[in-house]
Design a protein around this motif. Structure first.
Motif, PDB file in Angstrom:
ATOM      1  N   UNK A   1      57.525  44.872  54.009  1.00  0.00           N
ATOM      2  CA  UNK A   1      57.080  44.878  52.617  1.00  0.00           C
ATOM      3  C   UNK A   1      55.639  44.396  52.510  1.00  0.00           C
ATOM      4  N   UNK A   2      55.297  43.391  53.283  1.00  0.00           N
ATOM      5  CA  UNK A   2      53.942  42.844  53.272  1.00  0.00           C
ATOM      6  C   UNK A   2      52.922  43.903  53.684  1.00  0.00           C
ATOM      7  N   UNK A   3      53.247  44.736  54.658  1.00  0.00           N
ATOM      8  CA  UNK A   3      52.331  45.783  55.105  1.00  0.00           C
ATOM      9  C   UNK A   3      52.092  46.834  54.023  1.00  0.00           C
ATOM     10  N   UNK A   4      53.074  47.052  53.176  1.00  0.00           N
ATOM     11  CA  UNK A   4      52.938  48.038  52.109  1.00  0.00           C
ATOM     12  C   UNK A   4      51.984  47.546  51.024  1.00  0.00           C
ATOM     13  N   UNK A   5      52.096  46.270  50.642  1.00  0.00           N
ATOM     14  CA  UNK A   5      51.325  45.762  49.505  1.00  0.00           C
ATOM     15  C   UNK A   5      50.016  45.099  49.918  1.00  0.00           C
ATOM     16  N   UNK A   6      49.673  45.129  51.199  1.00  0.00           N
ATOM     17  CA  UNK A   6      48.455  44.483  51.671  1.00  0.00           C
ATOM     18  C   UNK A   6      47.510  45.522  52.264  1.00  0.00           C
ATOM     19  N   UNK A   7      46.661  46.132  51.437  1.00  0.00           N
ATOM     20  CA  UNK A   7      45.770  47.180  51.940  1.00  0.00           C
ATOM     21  C   UNK A   7      44.524  46.580  52.596  1.00  0.00           C
ATOM     22  N   UNK A   8      44.694  45.914  53.742  1.00  0.00           N
ATOM     23  CA  UNK A   8      43.588  45.202  54.367  1.00  0.00           C
ATOM     24  C   UNK A   8      42.672  46.082  55.210  1.00  0.00           C
ATOM     25  N   UNK A   9      42.954  47.345  55.295  1.00  0.00           N
ATOM     26  CA  UNK A   9      42.106  48.220  56.089  1.00  0.00           C
ATOM     27  C   UNK A   9      41.335  49.216  55.219  1.00  0.00           C
ATOM     28  N   UNK A  10      41.244  48.921  53.933  1.00  0.00           N
ATOM     29  CA  UNK A  10      40.499  49.770  53.004  1.00  0.00           C
ATOM     30  C   UNK A  10      39.206  49.058  52.636  1.00  0.00           C
ATOM     31  N   UNK A  11      38.080  49.742  52.835  1.00  0.00           N
ATOM     32  CA  UNK A  11      36.773  49.151  52.559  1.00  0.00           C
ATOM     33  C   UNK A  11      36.024  50.023  51.561  1.00  0.00           C
ATOM     34  N   UNK A  12      35.253  49.367  50.710  1.00  0.00           N
ATOM     35  CA  UNK A  12      34.475  50.067  49.694  1.00  0.00           C
ATOM     36  C   UNK A  12      32.993  49.729  49.836  1.00  0.00           C
ATOM     37  N   UNK A  13      32.165  50.665  49.442  1.00  0.00           N
ATOM     38  CA  UNK A  13      30.736  50.375  49.384  1.00  0.00           C
ATOM     39  C   UNK A  13      30.491  49.426  48.213  1.00  0.00           C
ATOM     40  N   UNK A  14      29.327  48.822  48.189  1.00  0.00           N
ATOM     41  CA  UNK A  14      28.979  47.937  47.071  1.00  0.00           C
ATOM     42  C   UNK A  14      29.023  48.727  45.764  1.00  0.00           C
ATOM     43  N   UNK A  15      28.502  49.925  45.772  1.00  0.00           N
ATOM     44  CA  UNK A  15      28.492  50.742  44.556  1.00  0.00           C
ATOM     45  C   UNK A  15      29.912  51.047  44.081  1.00  0.00           C
ATOM     46  N   UNK A  16      30.793  51.447  45.006  1.00  0.00           N
ATOM     47  CA  UNK A  16      32.170  51.768  44.629  1.00  0.00           C
ATOM     48  C   UNK A  16      32.919  50.532  44.142  1.00  0.00           C
ATOM     49  N   UNK A  17      32.683  49.397  44.792  1.00  0.00           N
ATOM     50  CA  UNK A  17      33.317  48.144  44.350  1.00  0.00           C
ATOM     51  C   UNK A  17      32.835  47.763  42.956  1.00  0.00           C
ATOM     52  N   UNK A  18      31.551  47.942  42.705  1.00  0.00           N
ATOM     53  CA  UNK A  18      30.985  47.632  41.383  1.00  0.00           C
ATOM     54  C   UNK A  18      31.579  48.558  40.323  1.00  0.00           C
ATOM     55  N   UNK A  19      31.646  49.835  40.611  1.00  0.00           N
ATOM     56  CA  UNK A  19      32.206  50.792  39.649  1.00  0.00           C
ATOM     57  C   UNK A  19      33.687  50.509  39.387  1.00  0.00           C
ATOM     58  N   UNK A  20      34.425  50.170  40.434  1.00  0.00           N
ATOM     59  CA  UNK A  20      35.850  49.882  40.273  1.00  0.00           C
ATOM     60  C   UNK A  20      36.082  48.609  39.468  1.00  0.00           C
ATOM     61  N   UNK A  21      35.055  47.769  39.383  1.00  0.00           N
ATOM     62  CA  UNK A  21      35.187  46.483  38.696  1.00  0.00           C
ATOM     63  C   UNK A  21      34.407  46.422  37.394  1.00  0.00           C
ATOM     64  N   UNK A  22      33.701  47.485  37.056  1.00  0.00           N
ATOM     65  CA  UNK A  22      32.909  47.563  35.830  1.00  0.00           C
ATOM     66  C   UNK A  22      31.828  46.478  35.763  1.00  0.00           C
ATOM     67  N   UNK A  23      31.154  46.287  36.901  1.00  0.00           N
ATOM     68  CA  UNK A  23      29.981  45.411  36.962  1.00  0.00           C
ATOM     69  C   UNK A  23      28.868  46.200  37.637  1.00  0.00           C
ATOM     70  N   UNK A  24      27.671  45.647  37.631  1.00  0.00           N
ATOM     71  CA  UNK A  24      26.555  46.364  38.249  1.00  0.00           C
ATOM     72  C   UNK A  24      26.499  46.108  39.751  1.00  0.00           C
ATOM     73  N   UNK A  25      25.846  47.027  40.456  1.00  0.00           N
ATOM     74  CA  UNK A  25      25.612  46.853  41.893  1.00  0.00           C
ATOM     75  C   UNK A  25      24.855  45.547  42.132  1.00  0.00           C
TER      76      UNK A  25
END
Length: 146
Positions: free
Chosen positions: A10-34
């Protein structure tokens, strides 16, 4: 599936530790600026990693941190205070996940209910705590393990 490995599975399903985002994508996903994300990285509030091509990436779990910092900033906290609150909340979330993922010994569907086996009582290992979720609510009961 073996009972002793259910929590790990169950822990492996809910823990997406191998997914990485660019700074721009992380900012867009969080509604903040780069720029905000870069500054929070510089201040040490966010963790990054470098991709093979040298690009700075943020692990997926940093999205929650960004959103929490933003929330507390919007509530009127200073950046250092917002980061401190974020850390406190993350500790609570980590404890909840540990409790939840470490406690689940099985899940099954019965009629219109989901039944969670939350494991045995320390004082009587034959009795398990079950969480029974219906459309209306969640109830907890003690029953002998079948």
């Amino acid at each position: 599936m073996k009972q002793e490995t259910y929590a790990e599975w169950l822990n492996q399903i809910v823990k997406p530790d191998k997914i990485y985002l660019s700074i721009r994508d992380a900012a867009r996903a969080s509604d903040v600026s780069d720029t905000q994300v870069r500054y929070w990285i510089k201040m040490g509030y966010l963790k990054t990693t470098k991709a093979e091509n040298g690009a700075i990436k943020l692990p997926f779990n940093q999205i929650a941190k960004i959103r929490m910092i933003k929330f507390f900033l919007n509530e009127g906290y200073t950046l250092p205070a917002a980061a401190k609150k974020m850390t406190e909340y993350q500790k609570n979330v980590h404890s909840l996940l540990h409790l939840f993922l470490g406690s689940i010994h099985g899940i099954k569907q019965e009629n219109d209910q989901t039944i969670f086996d939350l494991g045995p009582l320390a004082t009587n290992p034959k009795q398990h705590i079950y969480g029974i979720e219906s459309q209306e609510d969640i109830k907890f009961v003690l029953k002998e393990k079948k």
